[in-house]
Design a protein around this motif. Structure first.
Motif, PDB file in Angstrom:
ATOM      1  N   UNK A  13       0.904  -1.190   0.082  1.00  0.00           N
ATOM      2  CA  UNK A  13      -0.057  -0.124  -0.082  1.00  0.00           C
ATOM      3  C   UNK A  13       0.803   1.258  -0.029  1.00  0.00           C
ATOM      4  N   UNK A  14       0.578   2.042  -0.967  1.00  0.00           N
ATOM      5  CA  UNK A  14       1.390   3.439  -1.248  1.00  0.00           C
ATOM      6  C   UNK A  14       0.098   4.436  -0.516  1.00  0.00           C
ATOM      7  N   UNK A  15       0.522   5.310   0.366  1.00  0.00           N
ATOM      8  CA  UNK A  15      -0.336   6.375   0.937  1.00  0.00           C
ATOM      9  C   UNK A  15       0.259   7.754   0.078  1.00  0.00           C
ATOM     10  N   UNK A  16      -0.676   8.057  -0.753  1.00  0.00           N
ATOM     11  CA  UNK A  16      -0.332   9.443  -1.414  1.00  0.00           C
ATOM     12  C   UNK A  16      -0.347  10.625  -0.409  1.00  0.00           C
ATOM     13  N   UNK A  17       0.373  10.671   0.679  1.00  0.00           N
ATOM     14  CA  UNK A  17       0.397  11.726   1.901  1.00  0.00           C
ATOM     15  C   UNK A  17       0.052  13.084   1.397  1.00  0.00           C
ATOM     16  N   UNK A  18       0.711  13.500   0.127  1.00  0.00           N
ATOM     17  CA  UNK A  18       0.514  14.763  -0.026  1.00  0.00           C
ATOM     18  C   UNK A  18      -0.883  15.416  -0.391  1.00  0.00           C
ATOM     19  N   UNK A  19      -1.356  14.068  -1.362  1.00  0.00           N
ATOM     20  CA  UNK A  19      -2.791  14.504  -1.580  1.00  0.00           C
ATOM     21  C   UNK A  19      -3.825  14.546  -0.385  1.00  0.00           C
ATOM     22  N   UNK A  20      -3.460  13.534   0.393  1.00  0.00           N
ATOM     23  CA  UNK A  20      -4.211  13.521   1.796  1.00  0.00           C
ATOM     24  C   UNK A  20      -4.177  14.807   2.316  1.00  0.00           C
ATOM     25  N   UNK A  21      -3.058  15.327   2.476  1.00  0.00           N
ATOM     26  CA  UNK A  21      -2.986  16.607   3.420  1.00  0.00           C
ATOM     27  C   UNK A  21      -3.435  17.714   2.772  1.00  0.00           C
ATOM     28  N   UNK A  22      -3.366  17.746   1.323  1.00  0.00           N
ATOM     29  CA  UNK A  22      -3.880  18.760   0.598  1.00  0.00           C
ATOM     30  C   UNK A  22      -5.482  18.681   0.392  1.00  0.00           C
ATOM     31  N   UNK A  81      -2.134  28.648 -10.514  1.00  0.00           N
ATOM     32  CA  UNK A  81      -3.495  29.107 -10.174  1.00  0.00           C
ATOM     33  C   UNK A  81      -3.853  28.984  -8.479  1.00  0.00           C
ATOM     34  N   UNK A  82      -2.828  28.348  -7.830  1.00  0.00           N
ATOM     35  CA  UNK A  82      -2.813  28.067  -6.488  1.00  0.00           C
ATOM     36  C   UNK A  82      -2.348  29.279  -5.596  1.00  0.00           C
ATOM     37  N   UNK A  83      -3.126  29.410  -4.309  1.00  0.00           N
ATOM     38  CA  UNK A  83      -2.605  30.370  -3.491  1.00  0.00           C
ATOM     39  C   UNK A  83      -1.636  29.754  -2.556  1.00  0.00           C
ATOM     40  N   UNK A  84      -0.598  30.536  -2.261  1.00  0.00           N
ATOM     41  CA  UNK A  84       0.676  30.016  -1.158  1.00  0.00           C
ATOM     42  C   UNK A  84       0.043  29.698  -0.190  1.00  0.00           C
ATOM     43  N   UNK A  85       0.522  28.435   0.513  1.00  0.00           N
ATOM     44  CA  UNK A  85       0.007  28.166   1.817  1.00  0.00           C
ATOM     45  C   UNK A  85       0.870  28.832   3.038  1.00  0.00           C
ATOM     46  N   UNK A 190      -4.415  21.334 -11.619  1.00  0.00           N
ATOM     47  CA  UNK A 190      -2.874  21.698 -11.698  1.00  0.00           C
ATOM     48  C   UNK A 190      -2.508  23.109 -12.491  1.00  0.00           C
ATOM     49  N   UNK A 191      -3.627  23.544 -13.209  1.00  0.00           N
ATOM     50  CA  UNK A 191      -3.351  24.755 -13.997  1.00  0.00           C
ATOM     51  C   UNK A 191      -2.848  24.030 -15.459  1.00  0.00           C
ATOM     52  N   UNK A 192      -3.071  23.091 -15.725  1.00  0.00           N
ATOM     53  CA  UNK A 192      -2.798  22.384 -17.182  1.00  0.00           C
ATOM     54  C   UNK A 192      -3.732  23.006 -18.147  1.00  0.00           C
ATOM     55  N   UNK A 193      -3.281  23.398 -19.136  1.00  0.00           N
ATOM     56  CA  UNK A 193      -4.129  24.396 -20.096  1.00  0.00           C
ATOM     57  C   UNK A 193      -5.022  23.613 -21.007  1.00  0.00           C
ATOM     58  N   UNK A 194      -4.509  22.589 -21.389  1.00  0.00           N
ATOM     59  CA  UNK A 194      -5.182  21.650 -22.328  1.00  0.00           C
ATOM     60  C   UNK A 194      -5.733  22.551 -23.765  1.00  0.00           C
ATOM     61  N   UNK A 195      -6.779  21.856 -24.438  1.00  0.00           N
ATOM     62  CA  UNK A 195      -7.224  22.444 -25.558  1.00  0.00           C
ATOM     63  C   UNK A 195      -8.665  23.091 -25.371  1.00  0.00           C
ATOM     64  N   UNK A 196      -8.927  24.415 -25.659  1.00  0.00           N
ATOM     65  CA  UNK A 196      -9.878  25.167 -25.443  1.00  0.00           C
ATOM     66  C   UNK A 196     -11.272  24.307 -26.018  1.00  0.00           C
TER      67      UNK A 196
END
Length: 364
Positions: A13-22, A81-85, A190-196
């Motif tokens: 089992x790998x815990x995505x701890x950064x995702x958890x905390x966010x 696009x994210x505010x600083x913590x 994640x502010x990934x632009x993609x295609x309009x």
């Protein structure tokens, strides 16, 4: 707590701890970050547990994705696009990681890389030991890793494998195409632009037709003119008026095919017009499986912690009940019998270490 339906001695089992905390931070703020994260970890360690466990964490400093998009327009800057913590966020994280270390749970970390990259590298390397890997997260990006030996789990519901990923209404593609779909449809988190103007449904249609984003970018446009559509509509109307059910069904099918081709050509033209954004987005959504993490199978085995130190740490944080739950005996970190040298050899990933044996476990 074990993921449903899997044998503990063969489960990693790998815990995505950064995702958890966010997620905990964005829902409950800084006040709930410590208690909720530690509570989730303690819940995972109750009852039957997987024999192999690690947590994966984001780089504290900028990652290669940040560096790749540095200086670009704001809409293309990775997570721009994210505010600083607040500064206190990292202080709380450090206390959480200290508890993790006292549990002797390895932290998969590499400066300049995200937790997702560390997890991707760990999944590939776990296959050498015939382990089933369960990623404890709800992050859609990690769906790209799902296969017959790799699953996503939110800690509550059933495991999500390739079939569940492809059946998703939001991202209806097989796991291998998840990076391609996110690169086309964008990932605002994640502010990934993609295609309009190309969302997940249109992106999935393009990928089903051409097999990958790169193939679609190089495909030749097949135009379907209005004249052909109008002629097919007229023929369908005539068949409907005549009452011939068989001819009506054929005319309806042909009309639907032409409309799909027309729409697909329109979407493909939009994609190719925004090639630069699509290619950059694909770089950002693709996980780096070559992330140079340390991966020692001996360290992944559960146990080996100092009971007194762990209890003291819990009490110092104000978690008296958790302190009392810590097992009274120290469990050594040991490999299960089937992984010991006298058992059948396990095929190792080619190219890592041709002379590898269990007498000298590899460190990646």
């Amino acid at each position: 707590m074990m993921p449903p339906g899997l044998p503990p001695e063969r489960t990693f089992v790998i815990i995505d701890i950064s995702w958890w905390m966010s997620q905990i931070y964005y829902v409950g703020g800084l006040e709930s970050l410590l208690a909720t994260t530690i509570g989730r970890l303690a819940n995972l360690l109750r009852g039957d547990v997987p024999w192999f466990l690690a947590v994966a964490a984001d780089s504290v400093g900028p990652t290669w994705r940040h560096e790749l998009t540095e200086g670009m327009q704001k809409d293309w800057q990775y997570k721009g696009n994210r505010e600083a913590r607040p500064a206190e966020y990292q202080h709380v994280c450090n206390r959480i990681f200290e508890v993790i270390r006292l549990h002797r749970i390895p932290i998969l970390y590499c400066e300049g890389y995200e937790a997702d990259d560390c997890i991707a590298a760990a999944v590939d390397r776990a296959r050498a030991f015939d382990l089933t890997t369960v990623i404890l997260t709800a992050d859609k990006d990690l769906g790209a890793l799902c296969d017959e030996k790799t699953f996503l789990w939110d800690g509550k519901s059933e495991l999500r494998g390739p079939a569940e990923i492809e059946a998703s209404k939001k991202h209806p593609v097989p796991p291998r195409l998840m990076p391609d779909l996110l690169a086309i449809a964008s990932d605002r988190g994640d502010n990934i632009p993609g295609v309009p103007d190309l969302g997940p449904i249109k992106a999935a249609a393009i990928l089903r037709a051409y097999g990958s984003l790169r193939n679609a970018l190089d495909a030749t446009l097949e135009h379907v003119g209005d004249t052909a559509i109008k002629a097919a509509e007229k023929l369908r109307a005539q068949c409907k008026k005549s009452g011939d059910a068989e001819k009506l069904a054929t005319a309806t099918t042909n009309l639907e095919i032409l409309r799909e081709k027309r729409d697909l050509a329109k979407w493909l033209a939009q994609l190719q017009e925004h090639r630069a954004a699509a290619e950059l987005s694909l770089q950002l959504t693709t996980l780096d499986r070559n992330c140079p993490i340390t991966f020692d199978i001996n360290e992944l085995a559960i146990g080996g912690y100092d009971v007194d130190k762990l209890r003291k740490a819990y009490r110092g944080l104000g978690f008296s009940n958790l302190a009392n739950e810590v097992a009274a005996a120290t469990f050594p970190k040991t490999l299960p019998d089937w992984m010991l040298p006298d058992s059948d050899p396990i095929e190792f990933v080619p190219g890592a270490n041709d002379d590898w044996s269990f007498d000298q476990a590899p460190t990646f």
